[in-house]
Write a protein that holds these residues in place. Structure first.
Motif, PDB file in Angstrom:
ATOM      1  N   TYR A  18       1.368  -0.861  -0.156  1.00 19.43           N
ATOM      2  CA  TYR A  18       0.284   0.197  -0.457  1.00 19.43           C
ATOM      3  C   TYR A  18       0.847   1.333  -0.289  1.00 19.43           C
ATOM      4  O   TYR A  18       0.904   2.168  -0.576  1.00 19.43           O
ATOM      5  CB  TYR A  18      -0.876  -0.039   1.314  1.00 19.43           C
ATOM      6  N   VAL A  19       1.702   0.921   0.984  1.00 21.66           N
ATOM      7  CA  VAL A  19       2.946   2.593   0.934  1.00 21.66           C
ATOM      8  C   VAL A  19       3.685   2.451  -0.606  1.00 21.66           C
ATOM      9  O   VAL A  19       3.846   3.878  -1.036  1.00 21.66           O
ATOM     10  CB  VAL A  19       3.794   2.045   1.858  1.00 21.66           C
ATOM     11  N   ALA A  33       4.595   5.674  -5.518  1.00 20.57           N
ATOM     12  CA  ALA A  33       4.541   6.188  -7.155  1.00 20.57           C
ATOM     13  C   ALA A  33       3.107   7.077  -7.147  1.00 20.57           C
ATOM     14  O   ALA A  33       3.745   7.198  -7.999  1.00 20.57           O
ATOM     15  CB  ALA A  33       4.400   4.219  -7.194  1.00 20.57           C
ATOM     16  N   ALA A  34       2.471   6.266  -6.916  1.00 22.01           N
ATOM     17  CA  ALA A  34       0.888   7.665  -7.045  1.00 22.01           C
ATOM     18  C   ALA A  34       1.626   8.708  -7.188  1.00 22.01           C
ATOM     19  O   ALA A  34       1.010   9.987  -7.690  1.00 22.01           O
ATOM     20  CB  ALA A  34      -0.525   7.198  -6.377  1.00 22.01           C
ATOM     21  N   LEU A  35       2.173   9.021  -5.978  1.00 24.63           N
ATOM     22  CA  LEU A  35       2.444  10.811  -4.906  1.00 24.63           C
ATOM     23  C   LEU A  35       3.514  11.125  -6.259  1.00 24.63           C
ATOM     24  O   LEU A  35       3.586  12.385  -6.282  1.00 24.63           O
ATOM     25  CB  LEU A  35       2.594  10.700  -4.031  1.00 24.63           C
ATOM     26  N   PHE A  36       4.842  10.202  -6.703  1.00 25.40           N
ATOM     27  CA  PHE A  36       5.322  10.004  -7.155  1.00 25.40           C
ATOM     28  C   PHE A  36       5.718  10.698  -8.699  1.00 25.40           C
ATOM     29  O   PHE A  36       5.150  12.293  -9.201  1.00 25.40           O
ATOM     30  CB  PHE A  36       6.384   9.814  -7.715  1.00 25.40           C
ATOM     31  N   ILE A  60       5.234  11.693   3.942  1.00 25.27           N
ATOM     32  CA  ILE A  60       5.804  11.611   4.921  1.00 25.27           C
ATOM     33  C   ILE A  60       4.580  11.087   5.346  1.00 25.27           C
ATOM     34  O   ILE A  60       4.234   9.753   6.700  1.00 25.27           O
ATOM     35  CB  ILE A  60       6.665  12.802   5.265  1.00 25.27           C
ATOM     36  N   LEU A  61       3.838  11.873   5.934  1.00 25.31           N
ATOM     37  CA  LEU A  61       2.306  11.757   6.342  1.00 25.31           C
ATOM     38  C   LEU A  61       2.019  10.075   6.027  1.00 25.31           C
ATOM     39  O   LEU A  61       0.964   9.093   7.396  1.00 25.31           O
ATOM     40  CB  LEU A  61       0.852  12.505   5.719  1.00 25.31           C
ATOM     41  N   VAL A  62       1.658   9.756   4.404  1.00 23.41           N
ATOM     42  CA  VAL A  62       1.419   8.401   3.947  1.00 23.41           C
ATOM     43  C   VAL A  62       2.021   7.407   5.038  1.00 23.41           C
ATOM     44  O   VAL A  62       1.503   6.208   5.216  1.00 23.41           O
ATOM     45  CB  VAL A  62       1.167   7.999   2.917  1.00 23.41           C
ATOM     46  N   PHE A  84       2.744   3.335   7.914  1.00 23.27           N
ATOM     47  CA  PHE A  84       3.465   2.340   9.482  1.00 23.27           C
ATOM     48  C   PHE A  84       2.296   2.514  11.297  1.00 23.27           C
ATOM     49  O   PHE A  84       2.264   1.182  11.552  1.00 23.27           O
ATOM     50  CB  PHE A  84       4.534   3.709  10.101  1.00 23.27           C
ATOM     51  N   PHE A  85       1.837   3.977  11.447  1.00 28.95           N
ATOM     52  CA  PHE A  85       1.153   2.985  12.684  1.00 28.95           C
ATOM     53  C   PHE A  85      -0.309   2.087  12.712  1.00 28.95           C
ATOM     54  O   PHE A  85      -0.618   1.494  12.780  1.00 28.95           O
ATOM     55  CB  PHE A  85       0.595   4.429  13.266  1.00 28.95           C
TER      56      PHE A  85
END
Ligand code: ADP
Length: 462
Positions: free
Chosen positions: A7-8, A13-16, A170-172, A177-178
């Motif tokens: 998922y990360v 990749a989508a944000l990039f 960073i938020l993603v 992670f959490f």
């Protein structure tokens, strides 16, 4: 954790790609704006020059001096052959020389041309257009422009896009992670509970709070363990009941054989004792047979169901048991409707009727009666066994279909009963899509009613 990493990665990749797309789009917008502004400026200059009769250094300089060219870094006007007749540059001026910039070469062939370079906050734009007078090309106008203000604007826009993307990424990562941590913690809880359950602790429950899929999964696991717990309790009960039941005739056999061995007895008594041993052995045999057939019922249907009329099988059962009924002084009465086809395993139907008729005789009183009736009622075949026997107390009615349950243990034992007959009947009725009910009055008799859905069709076995 694996799903969270996938998922990360996908989100990254989508944000990039979104970042690249936004940067490209903003550059294209700036390019289009710059292009139309530069070409328009070139056209204005070209139309100003187009009014001149001859493109000479003095006439072009005079025409251009009337125009505002403050935004342009360099302006070159060439004649038809590409020789510069005007150059705004004071240093390295191309005046009087052939100017073979690619833009001027393209404009000389009759096309408007614009090229653009953007690098670290500076935009370098070049544009060239042909100059026409009375339909003939008489020269070219070429302009260059260094634009730092728009360049800075574009740079800060790209910078903002980059910063926003970085923050989102960073938020993603933090969120994933959490999320993955919480997910795997809950998953581990279920896994460790399942390990405990696998070791046989069926009373263990998975405790998960929340309303997500994992909570539903935990609830399903708890339902499953509840059922396992019930099945396990039933199994233990069955094993203990069965061993208890088997122990009694075995103890009798041991006692009788010990008596024969230890006591000096006459032949007659010994014969009697051996006879008793035989009876106990018969009882054991019957019981194990019944236990076997019960375990077979619990497994899948052994034989195929077929469509058959009920009455002929009842006649067979009655023929088989009429001798016992006579000995016990019980009258058997039949009132059977012939046309009652049902979908059933024939051996099951035989066994159901046999057990119920046998009980109707066993638990009857001498001179009593057992009536067996069969009739159609709407879509069902109703088979009824009505006896004038001892009856069953109301408190026992709910239990008589349980394995090894007997109302009167002594009477049942005397008649060779094992307490399994009705349990077998109920299982067989249910696996053939039927229902069984009982009503009884103490001292007057009992009525066992079995119903099966009618199966009307041409091909009915007799
Ligand atoms: P059993 O082998 O002892 O007859 P069943 O499962 O056939 O076992 O019956 C269970 C108990 O229900 C019997 O022990 C008996 O007490 C009671 N019962 C069954 N059928 C009748 C009946 N027709 N009349 C009175 N009691 C009955």
């Amino acid at each position: 954790m694996r799903y969270a990493s996938i998922y990360v990665l996908i989100t990254f990749a989508a944000l990039f790609f979104l970042n690249i797309y936004c940067a490209q789009t903003s550059q294209t917008l700036f390019y289009q704006g710059k292009k139309s502004a530069m070409l328009e400026r070139c056209q204005v200059t070209a139309s100003e020059i187009a009014g001149l009769e001859v493109l000479s250094k003095s006439s072009v300089s005079e025409a251009i001096s009337k125009m505002s060219t403050s935004k342009v870094n360099r302006l070159i006007v060439t004649d038809r052959s590409g020789v510069a007749v005007y150059d705004s540059a004071t240093h390295d001026s191309a005046l009087g020389e052939y100017v073979l910039f690619p833009e001027i070469v393209t404009a000389a062939s009759g096309n408007n041309v614009f090229s653009w370079n953007y690098h670290s906050g500076t935009m370098l734009s070049r544009a060239a257009v042909p100059v026409y007078a009375y339909g003939t090309m008489i020269g070219c106008v070429y302009m260059t422009e260094y634009d730092t203000s728009q360049g800075m604007l574009l740079q800060s826009l790209l910078q903002n896009i980059f910063t926003i993307t970085l923050i989102l990424e960073i938020l993603v990562v933090l969120f994933s992670f959490f999320f993955a941590l919480a997910f795997s913690k809950r998953m581990q809880k279920i896994q460790s509970s399942m390990r405990i359950i696998r070791e046989g602790n069926y009373s263990h429950k998975v405790t998960l709070n929340g309303r997500d899929e994992l909570t539903f999964l935990a609830a399903e696991v708890n339902n499953l363990t509840d059922r396992l717990e019930i099945a396990e309790a039933e199994r233990r009960q069955f094993v203990s009941d069965a061993s208890h039941e088997l122990k009694t005739p075995l103890a009798s056999i041991k006692l009788l054989s010990d008596s024969i061995l230890q006591n000096e007895m006459d032949m007659e008594t010994a014969r009697e004792f051996v006879g008793d041993i035989g009876n106990e052995a018969d009882r054991l045999n019957r019981m194990t047979q019944e236990l076997l057939s019960l375990s077979k019922i619990d497994a899948a249907l052994e034989r195929e169901q077929e469509i058959l009329h009920i009455a002929p099988t009842i006649h067979r059962v009655v023929r088989m048991l009429s001798g016992i009924a006579q000995n016990a002084n019980i009258t058997l009465e039949l009132a059977l409707e012939e046309n009652c086809p049902v979908l059933i395993v024939e051996d099951d139907l035989y066994q159901i009727a046999f057990n119920l008729v046998e009980n109707g005789i066993k638990y009857n009183t001498p001179g009593g009666k057992l009536t067996i009736s069969l009739r159609r009622c709407e879509d069902n075949a109703i088979l009824q066994f009505t006896d004038t026997g001892v009856g069953i107390p109301e408190s026992a009615l709910d239990h008589i279909f349980e394995r090894f349950y007997r109302v009167d243990k002594a009477r049942s034992r005397k008649t060779g009963g094992s307490g399994l007959g009705l349990a077998i009947v109920r299982s067989m009725v249910e696996r053939n899509q039927g229902q069984i009910q009982v009503t009884s009055t103490m001292g007057q008799g009992s009525v066992f009613t079995v119903s099966f859905p009618i199966f009307d069709t041409e091909e009915v076995s007799q």
